[in-house]
Design a protein around this motif. Sequence first.
Motif, PDB file in Angstrom:
ATOM      1  N   ALA A 133       5.259   1.853  -0.341  1.00 45.30           N
ATOM      2  CA  ALA A 133       6.110   0.749  -0.784  1.00 45.30           C
ATOM      3  C   ALA A 133       6.576  -0.083   0.409  1.00 45.30           C
ATOM      4  CB  ALA A 133       7.309   1.293  -1.554  1.00 45.30           C
ATOM      5  N   HIS A 134       6.887   0.586   1.508  1.00 48.47           N
ATOM      6  CA  HIS A 134       7.348  -0.121   2.703  1.00 48.47           C
ATOM      7  C   HIS A 134       6.280  -1.072   3.227  1.00 48.47           C
ATOM      8  CE1 HIS A 134       9.118  -0.830   6.675  1.00 48.47           C
ATOM      9  NE2 HIS A 134       7.915  -0.554   7.172  1.00 48.47           N
ATOM     10  N   PHE A 135       5.072  -0.576   3.415  1.00 48.01           N
ATOM     11  CA  PHE A 135       4.024  -1.425   3.987  1.00 48.01           C
ATOM     12  C   PHE A 135       3.539  -2.466   2.986  1.00 48.01           C
ATOM     13  CE2 PHE A 135       3.729   2.152   6.986  1.00 48.01           C
ATOM     14  CZ  PHE A 135       3.793   1.435   8.177  1.00 48.01           C
ATOM     15  N   ALA A 136       3.565  -2.148   1.696  1.00 48.55           N
ATOM     16  CA  ALA A 136       3.181  -3.124   0.679  1.00 48.55           C
ATOM     17  C   ALA A 136       4.149  -4.302   0.651  1.00 48.55           C
ATOM     18  CB  ALA A 136       3.132  -2.460  -0.693  1.00 48.55           C
TER      19      ALA A 136
ATOM     20  N   PHE B 157      -8.756  -1.722  -5.209  1.00 49.01           N
ATOM     21  CA  PHE B 157      -9.546  -2.554  -4.313  1.00 49.01           C
ATOM     22  C   PHE B 157      -8.624  -3.239  -3.306  1.00 49.01           C
ATOM     23  CE2 PHE B 157     -12.725  -3.269  -8.012  1.00 49.01           C
ATOM     24  CZ  PHE B 157     -13.191  -1.972  -7.856  1.00 49.01           C
ATOM     25  N   PRO B 158      -8.824  -3.050  -2.016  1.00 47.42           N
ATOM     26  CA  PRO B 158      -7.944  -3.664  -1.017  1.00 47.42           C
ATOM     27  C   PRO B 158      -8.260  -5.131  -0.788  1.00 47.42           C
ATOM     28  CG  PRO B 158      -9.683  -2.470   0.091  1.00 47.42           C
ATOM     29  CD  PRO B 158      -9.854  -2.192  -1.393  1.00 47.42           C
ATOM     30  N   SER B 159      -7.296  -5.834  -0.249  1.00 43.24           N
ATOM     31  CA  SER B 159      -7.529  -7.197   0.233  1.00 43.24           C
ATOM     32  C   SER B 159      -8.196  -7.095   1.600  1.00 43.24           C
ATOM     33  CB  SER B 159      -6.199  -7.946   0.364  1.00 43.24           C
ATOM     34  OG  SER B 159      -6.393  -9.169   1.043  1.00 43.24           O
TER      35      SER B 159
ATOM     36  N   ILE C 276      -2.451  -2.989   6.986  1.00 37.05           N
ATOM     37  CA  ILE C 276      -1.974  -2.392   5.736  1.00 37.05           C
ATOM     38  C   ILE C 276      -0.760  -3.145   5.189  1.00 37.05           C
ATOM     39  CG2 ILE C 276      -2.902  -0.109   6.217  1.00 37.05           C
ATOM     40  CD1 ILE C 276      -0.152   0.788   7.090  1.00 37.05           C
ATOM     41  N   ALA C 277      -0.243  -4.095   5.952  1.00 37.27           N
ATOM     42  CA  ALA C 277       0.863  -4.915   5.458  1.00 37.27           C
ATOM     43  C   ALA C 277       0.390  -5.743   4.269  1.00 37.27           C
ATOM     44  CB  ALA C 277       1.369  -5.841   6.565  1.00 37.27           C
ATOM     45  N   GLY C 278       1.138  -5.710   3.173  1.00 36.60           N
ATOM     46  CA  GLY C 278       0.811  -6.516   2.014  1.00 36.60           C
ATOM     47  C   GLY C 278      -0.249  -5.939   1.103  1.00 36.60           C
ATOM     48  N   GLN C 279      -0.808  -4.771   1.445  1.00 36.20           N
ATOM     49  CA  GLN C 279      -1.775  -4.138   0.547  1.00 36.20           C
ATOM     50  C   GLN C 279      -1.048  -3.586  -0.676  1.00 36.20           C
ATOM     51  OE1 GLN C 279      -4.923  -4.281   0.641  1.00 36.20           O
ATOM     52  NE2 GLN C 279      -5.544  -4.591   2.776  1.00 36.20           N
ATOM     53  N   ARG C 280      -1.788  -3.367  -1.753  1.00 38.67           N
ATOM     54  CA  ARG C 280      -1.179  -2.824  -2.965  1.00 38.67           C
ATOM     55  C   ARG C 280      -0.657  -1.409  -2.717  1.00 38.67           C
ATOM     56  NH1 ARG C 280      -3.427  -5.543  -7.483  1.00 38.67           N
ATOM     57  NH2 ARG C 280      -3.342  -7.767  -6.980  1.00 38.67           N
ATOM     58  N   GLU C 281       0.512  -1.123  -3.252  1.00 39.69           N
ATOM     59  CA  GLU C 281       1.104   0.204  -3.080  1.00 39.69           C
ATOM     60  C   GLU C 281       0.185   1.294  -3.615  1.00 39.69           C
ATOM     61  OE1 GLU C 281       5.033   2.653  -4.686  1.00 39.69           O
ATOM     62  OE2 GLU C 281       5.101   0.456  -4.540  1.00 39.69           O
ATOM     63  N   SER C 282      -0.457   1.059  -4.751  1.00 36.09           N
ATOM     64  CA  SER C 282      -1.338   2.063  -5.342  1.00 36.09           C
ATOM     65  C   SER C 282      -2.545   2.327  -4.456  1.00 36.09           C
ATOM     66  CB  SER C 282      -1.800   1.619  -6.727  1.00 36.09           C
ATOM     67  OG  SER C 282      -2.437   0.358  -6.666  1.00 36.09           O
ATOM     68  N   TYR C 283      -3.060   1.281  -3.816  1.00 34.27           N
ATOM     69  CA  TYR C 283      -4.202   1.463  -2.914  1.00 34.27           C
ATOM     70  C   TYR C 283      -3.809   2.329  -1.722  1.00 34.27           C
ATOM     71  CZ  TYR C 283      -7.554   0.540   0.780  1.00 34.27           C
ATOM     72  OH  TYR C 283      -8.463   0.695   1.815  1.00 34.27           O
ATOM     73  N   LEU C 284      -2.647   2.070  -1.155  1.00 31.33           N
ATOM     74  CA  LEU C 284      -2.194   2.849  -0.007  1.00 31.33           C
ATOM     75  C   LEU C 284      -1.971   4.309  -0.390  1.00 31.33           C
ATOM     76  CD1 LEU C 284       0.296   0.285   1.587  1.00 31.33           C
ATOM     77  CD2 LEU C 284      -2.036   0.826   2.328  1.00 31.33           C
ATOM     78  N   LEU C 285      -1.410   4.543  -1.561  1.00 28.69           N
ATOM     79  CA  LEU C 285      -1.206   5.914  -2.026  1.00 28.69           C
ATOM     80  C   LEU C 285      -2.536   6.637  -2.218  1.00 28.69           C
ATOM     81  CD1 LEU C 285       1.693   5.594  -4.635  1.00 28.69           C
ATOM     82  CD2 LEU C 285       1.702   7.003  -2.568  1.00 28.69           C
ATOM     83  N   GLN C 286      -3.497   5.962  -2.825  1.00 26.99           N
ATOM     84  CA  GLN C 286      -4.808   6.566  -3.026  1.00 26.99           C
ATOM     85  C   GLN C 286      -5.497   6.864  -1.706  1.00 26.99           C
ATOM     86  OE1 GLN C 286      -6.768   3.772  -5.587  1.00 26.99           O
ATOM     87  NE2 GLN C 286      -5.633   4.397  -7.402  1.00 26.99           N
TER      88      GLN C 286
ATOM     89  N   ALA D  57     -10.400 -10.310  -3.849  1.00 25.90           N
ATOM     90  CA  ALA D  57      -9.508 -11.429  -3.568  1.00 25.90           C
ATOM     91  C   ALA D  57      -8.635 -11.859  -4.732  1.00 25.90           C
ATOM     92  CB  ALA D  57     -10.319 -12.638  -3.086  1.00 25.90           C
ATOM     93  N   SER D  58      -8.969 -11.517  -5.975  1.00 22.96           N
ATOM     94  CA  SER D  58      -8.171 -11.990  -7.101  1.00 22.96           C
ATOM     95  C   SER D  58      -6.836 -11.255  -7.182  1.00 22.96           C
ATOM     96  CB  SER D  58      -8.940 -11.795  -8.412  1.00 22.96           C
ATOM     97  OG  SER D  58      -9.175 -10.426  -8.651  1.00 22.96           O
ATOM     98  N   ARG D  59      -5.818 -11.936  -7.664  1.00 24.04           N
ATOM     99  CA  ARG D  59      -4.499 -11.317  -7.788  1.00 24.04           C
ATOM    100  C   ARG D  59      -4.489 -10.232  -8.860  1.00 24.04           C
ATOM    101  NH1 ARG D  59      -0.587 -13.869  -4.959  1.00 24.04           N
ATOM    102  NH2 ARG D  59      -0.980 -15.999  -4.244  1.00 24.04           N
ATOM    103  N   ASP D  60      -5.366 -10.349  -9.850  1.00 21.22           N
ATOM    104  CA  ASP D  60      -5.411  -9.357 -10.923  1.00 21.22           C
ATOM    105  C   ASP D  60      -6.543  -8.349 -10.728  1.00 21.22           C
ATOM    106  OD1 ASP D  60      -7.463 -11.100 -11.312  1.00 21.22           O
ATOM    107  OD2 ASP D  60      -7.145 -11.368 -13.476  1.00 21.22           O
ATOM    108  N   ARG D  61      -6.976  -8.167  -9.471  1.00 20.85           N
ATOM    109  CA  ARG D  61      -8.062  -7.231  -9.183  1.00 20.85           C
ATOM    110  C   ARG D  61      -7.606  -5.797  -9.447  1.00 20.85           C
ATOM    111  NH1 ARG D  61      -5.795  -8.519  -4.253  1.00 20.85           N
ATOM    112  NH2 ARG D  61      -5.197  -6.765  -2.923  1.00 20.85           N
ATOM    113  N   ASN D  62      -8.566  -4.900  -9.527  1.00 22.67           N
ATOM    114  CA  ASN D  62      -8.277  -3.474  -9.659  1.00 22.67           C
ATOM    115  C   ASN D  62      -7.363  -3.048  -8.502  1.00 22.67           C
ATOM    116  OD1 ASN D  62      -8.464  -0.586  -9.459  1.00 22.67           O
ATOM    117  ND2 ASN D  62     -10.347  -0.655 -10.652  1.00 22.67           N
ATOM    118  N   PRO D  63      -6.241  -2.378  -8.787  1.00 22.34           N
ATOM    119  CA  PRO D  63      -5.325  -1.968  -7.715  1.00 22.34           C
ATOM    120  C   PRO D  63      -5.968  -1.074  -6.656  1.00 22.34           C
ATOM    121  CG  PRO D  63      -4.285  -1.720  -9.862  1.00 22.34           C
ATOM    122  CD  PRO D  63      -5.739  -2.012 -10.125  1.00 22.34           C
TER     123      PRO D  63
END
Length: 365
Positions: A247-250, A298-300, A205-215, A290-296
Amino acid sequence: MMHVDWKHVAVTLAILPFAVVFAAWIGFFNVGASSGHWKITDWFLHFAMQSAIRTYALAVDVPRELPHHAVQTAAGHFARGCAICHGAPGEPRSPAVLRMLPQPPDLAERVSGWSDAELFRIVKHGVRFTGMPAWPSQKRDDEVWAMVAFLRRLPALGPEAYRDLAYGPAGSLVDRPATFQQALAECTRCHGVDGRGRSTATPVIAGQRESYLLQSFAAYAEDRRPGGVMGVVAKAIDRRHWRDLAAHFASLPASRGRAGAATALLEPGKKLATEGDASRRIPACLVCHASRDRNPAFPSLAGQPAPYIEQQLRLFRDGQRGDSGYGHVMREVARPLSDNDIAALATYFATAESRPAHPMASARD
């Protein structure tokens, strides 16, 4: 020769239910917990329980090998949900639990008496009239099998080894994490202080989008994403800490990929991830993941442990994976995947670098 008067037998059988109801109505049966059952009652209840478990276990499809890679995650859940009644190495049962009727057993002493199928049945479905609950999510047999693997290891665990498995650097847990640090410790028990997971059954979960983790938090807490382990954790942590945790893990460094891939699977996995398979209506995974502008939402997937990716894809394919809004898309994508496709994709993503600059960047690596 004794003569049986069937008329009297029939009358007795007809009256018996009313007699039982009348005995219950006048309060004949003592339901107090200050004393145990009659010995014959205790024997019969255990006999009925053991017989039922043995019979229903016949329908359990036992895997060829238990998921020992997921033992750490199971240990973490055991510490939160099971040890309070059954005790654990270095953590004896409380005096209050020892007064329960029936008394929860010390599992380290009892698991050897059950087969893997029987343990699965007990863990998944619980036992009525004993206080033993069913697994929090009936759709996650993989988690149940992980607990069976942990229970097989439990008798050989000493206090120090158990604490390391169950708590990691946190060292302990609290019933209802009140502060941010307590909530963070609840996460790091399985995800590690670096957010990269303490076992290959746990996602990075390190580096994942904050919005993805919240969802994800919300999906687990609201039972939209089945998870016996994370569902319990998400409900235990106060919602006011979710955003800070996300936010911490992101903010932590993302995974850089893992070594040791099987060459035979790596290339097919890379091709499927970067190009997809139009003949089977399988899109390229990297377009969304994988894209930087992907839907928040969608996880990496780059750098995720191969066993974790495999299990999630199987859950999607089998319609068992919940979601935070886009699960229906992945269920359609995963439906045509074969076991070999899933293994190949898991191998590729386990070795891929995180977040290439363009959705097709990995195709050019």
